[in-house]
Scaffold this motif. Structure first.
Motif, PDB file in Angstrom:
ATOM      1  N   GLY A   1       0.787  -1.221   0.000  1.00  0.00           N
ATOM      2  CA  GLY A   1       0.000   0.000   0.000  1.00  0.00           C
ATOM      3  C   GLY A   1       0.824   1.279   0.000  1.00  0.00           C
ATOM      4  N   GLU A   2       2.154   1.149   0.184  1.00  0.00           N
ATOM      5  CA  GLU A   2       3.031   2.321   0.166  1.00  0.00           C
ATOM      6  C   GLU A   2       3.599   2.503  -1.232  1.00  0.00           C
ATOM      7  OE1 GLU A   2       5.745   3.351   3.719  1.00  0.00           O
ATOM      8  OE2 GLU A   2       5.573   1.168   3.711  1.00  0.00           O
ATOM      9  N   LYS A   3       3.695   3.742  -1.664  1.00  0.00           N
ATOM     10  CA  LYS A   3       4.336   4.050  -2.942  1.00  0.00           C
ATOM     11  C   LYS A   3       5.823   4.227  -2.662  1.00  0.00           C
ATOM     12  CE  LYS A   3       0.481   4.725  -5.342  1.00  0.00           C
ATOM     13  NZ  LYS A   3      -0.028   3.780  -6.240  1.00  0.00           N
ATOM     14  N   VAL A   4       6.655   3.421  -3.310  1.00  0.00           N
ATOM     15  CA  VAL A   4       8.091   3.444  -3.048  1.00  0.00           C
ATOM     16  C   VAL A   4       8.859   3.565  -4.366  1.00  0.00           C
ATOM     17  CG1 VAL A   4      10.032   2.230  -2.004  1.00  0.00           C
ATOM     18  CG2 VAL A   4       7.740   1.918  -1.061  1.00  0.00           C
ATOM     19  N   ILE A   5       9.690   4.595  -4.460  1.00  0.00           N
ATOM     20  CA  ILE A   5      10.587   4.741  -5.601  1.00  0.00           C
ATOM     21  C   ILE A   5      11.929   4.202  -5.143  1.00  0.00           C
ATOM     22  CG2 ILE A   5      11.767   6.368  -7.124  1.00  0.00           C
ATOM     23  CD1 ILE A   5       9.382   8.233  -6.777  1.00  0.00           C
ATOM     24  N   PHE A   6      12.522   3.316  -5.925  1.00  0.00           N
ATOM     25  CA  PHE A   6      13.791   2.716  -5.525  1.00  0.00           C
ATOM     26  C   PHE A   6      14.741   2.682  -6.713  1.00  0.00           C
ATOM     27  CE2 PHE A   6      11.073  -0.531  -7.119  1.00  0.00           C
ATOM     28  CZ  PHE A   6      11.891  -1.409  -7.805  1.00  0.00           C
ATOM     29  N   GLY A   7      16.008   2.398  -6.430  1.00  0.00           N
ATOM     30  CA  GLY A   7      16.989   2.260  -7.503  1.00  0.00           C
ATOM     31  C   GLY A   7      17.357   3.562  -8.182  1.00  0.00           C
ATOM     32  N   ARG A   8      17.301   4.675  -7.471  1.00  0.00           N
ATOM     33  CA  ARG A   8      17.572   5.970  -8.101  1.00  0.00           C
ATOM     34  C   ARG A   8      18.851   6.635  -7.590  1.00  0.00           C
ATOM     35  NH1 ARG A   8      14.625   3.921 -10.965  1.00  0.00           N
ATOM     36  NH2 ARG A   8      12.636   4.635 -11.765  1.00  0.00           N
TER      37      ARG A   8
ATOM     38  N   LYS B   1      15.313  17.892   4.795  1.00  0.00           N
ATOM     39  CA  LYS B   1      16.086  16.962   3.966  1.00  0.00           C
ATOM     40  C   LYS B   1      16.549  15.721   4.743  1.00  0.00           C
ATOM     41  CE  LYS B   1      20.216  18.308   2.559  1.00  0.00           C
ATOM     42  NZ  LYS B   1      21.302  18.891   1.745  1.00  0.00           N
ATOM     43  N   PHE B   2      17.130  15.923   5.893  1.00  0.00           N
ATOM     44  CA  PHE B   2      17.720  14.789   6.606  1.00  0.00           C
ATOM     45  C   PHE B   2      16.664  13.825   7.138  1.00  0.00           C
ATOM     46  CE2 PHE B   2      20.918  18.153   6.702  1.00  0.00           C
ATOM     47  CZ  PHE B   2      21.918  17.498   6.002  1.00  0.00           C
ATOM     48  N   SER B   3      15.592  14.347   7.696  1.00  0.00           N
ATOM     49  CA  SER B   3      14.551  13.445   8.201  1.00  0.00           C
ATOM     50  C   SER B   3      13.831  12.740   7.051  1.00  0.00           C
ATOM     51  CB  SER B   3      13.560  14.193   9.087  1.00  0.00           C
ATOM     52  OG  SER B   3      12.919  15.212   8.375  1.00  0.00           O
ATOM     53  N   LEU B   4      13.622  13.443   5.943  1.00  0.00           N
ATOM     54  CA  LEU B   4      12.981  12.809   4.785  1.00  0.00           C
ATOM     55  C   LEU B   4      13.857  11.701   4.205  1.00  0.00           C
ATOM     56  CD1 LEU B   4      11.514  15.959   3.005  1.00  0.00           C
ATOM     57  CD2 LEU B   4      10.214  14.106   4.074  1.00  0.00           C
ATOM     58  N   MET B   5      15.168  11.947   4.118  1.00  0.00           N
ATOM     59  CA  MET B   5      16.062  10.924   3.567  1.00  0.00           C
ATOM     60  C   MET B   5      16.136   9.709   4.497  1.00  0.00           C
ATOM     61  SD  MET B   5      17.523  10.604   0.737  1.00  0.00           S
ATOM     62  CE  MET B   5      18.621   9.477  -0.071  1.00  0.00           C
ATOM     63  N   ARG B   6      16.187   9.955   5.799  1.00  0.00           N
ATOM     64  CA  ARG B   6      16.188   8.831   6.759  1.00  0.00           C
ATOM     65  C   ARG B   6      14.917   8.010   6.617  1.00  0.00           C
ATOM     66  NH1 ARG B   6      18.523  12.533  10.417  1.00  0.00           N
ATOM     67  NH2 ARG B   6      16.461  13.007  11.240  1.00  0.00           N
ATOM     68  N   SER B   7      13.798   8.691   6.487  1.00  0.00           N
ATOM     69  CA  SER B   7      12.519   8.002   6.335  1.00  0.00           C
ATOM     70  C   SER B   7      12.500   7.173   5.052  1.00  0.00           C
ATOM     71  CB  SER B   7      11.390   9.022   6.321  1.00  0.00           C
ATOM     72  OG  SER B   7      10.168   8.411   6.062  1.00  0.00           O
ATOM     73  N   TYR B   8      13.027   7.731   3.979  1.00  0.00           N
ATOM     74  CA  TYR B   8      13.086   7.027   2.694  1.00  0.00           C
ATOM     75  C   TYR B   8      13.928   5.758   2.807  1.00  0.00           C
ATOM     76  CZ  TYR B   8      14.664   6.045  -2.075  1.00  0.00           C
ATOM     77  OH  TYR B   8      14.977   5.429  -3.250  1.00  0.00           O
ATOM     78  N   ILE B   9      15.103   5.875   3.426  1.00  0.00           N
ATOM     79  CA  ILE B   9      15.993   4.712   3.570  1.00  0.00           C
ATOM     80  C   ILE B   9      15.339   3.657   4.457  1.00  0.00           C
ATOM     81  CG2 ILE B   9      18.212   3.959   4.529  1.00  0.00           C
ATOM     82  CD1 ILE B   9      19.328   6.691   3.454  1.00  0.00           C
ATOM     83  N   ARG B  10      14.665   4.080   5.522  1.00  0.00           N
ATOM     84  CA  ARG B  10      13.943   3.128   6.384  1.00  0.00           C
ATOM     85  C   ARG B  10      12.865   2.382   5.597  1.00  0.00           C
ATOM     86  NH1 ARG B  10      11.933   6.709  10.205  1.00  0.00           N
ATOM     87  NH2 ARG B  10      13.861   7.775  10.492  1.00  0.00           N
ATOM     88  N   THR B  11      12.137   3.110   4.747  1.00  0.00           N
ATOM     89  CA  THR B  11      11.088   2.490   3.941  1.00  0.00           C
ATOM     90  C   THR B  11      11.683   1.465   2.971  1.00  0.00           C
ATOM     91  OG1 THR B  11       9.704   4.456   4.105  1.00  0.00           O
ATOM     92  CG2 THR B  11       9.215   2.937   2.300  1.00  0.00           C
ATOM     93  N   LEU B  12      12.802   1.824   2.337  1.00  0.00           N
ATOM     94  CA  LEU B  12      13.455   0.864   1.436  1.00  0.00           C
ATOM     95  C   LEU B  12      13.849  -0.401   2.186  1.00  0.00           C
ATOM     96  CD1 LEU B  12      15.805   3.145  -0.715  1.00  0.00           C
ATOM     97  CD2 LEU B  12      13.655   2.083  -1.412  1.00  0.00           C
TER      98      LEU B  12
END
Length: 140
Positions: A68-75, A116-127
């Protein structure tokens, strides 16, 4: 009564002005790696191509829906090819994976830079949560 009403109106105007993000004063494209933005309040942000691609405001077909989460990866290695101003409120960025439908408003760029930093941490956690990587998938 009129003096009290005037004080209330002044407070409302001050609150509205404080809620507005600062005015953009500089936008510099450092292709293919990043965009630099500066604002009237003195804040300045370098936003990487990967970060901008992941947080692009447009939905596109290269997003994977996982649980159910939209995840962009491999970028991790995505690059910026060009950028074009859109009116006096934003910029459209063309990435080398040919994504170009998102318009980054000045407000949104300020939000991204400020968080920026909290968003990037959240993105890496989601991946990690979904077993995905920032690195592109290897072709077979």
């Amino acid at each position: 009564m009129a003096a009290a009403m005037g004080a209330v109106i002044r407070r409302l105007h001050a609150a509205a002005a404080a809620a507005q993000p600062p005015r953009l004063t500089k936008l510099a494209l450092h292709a293919p790696k990043s965009v630099e933005v500066e604002f009237a309040d003195g804040s300045s942000f370098h936003l990487s191509a990967e970060f901008l691609r992941v947080y692009s405001p447009a939905a596109d077909s290269k997003i994977r829906s996982v649980g159910g989460e939209k995840v962009i990866f491999g970028r991790r290695h995505v690059g910026i090819m060009s950028a074009e101003l859109v009116g006096n409120y934003g910029v459209r960025i063309l990435f080398d994976d040919l994504h170009k439908t998102g318009i980054f408003t000045w407000d949104y760029l300020h939000h991204l830079g400020s968080n920026k930093f909290s968003l990037m941490r959240s993105y890496i956690r989601t991946l990690r949560k979904h077993g995905l990587s920032r690195d592109p998938q290897r072709r077979k």
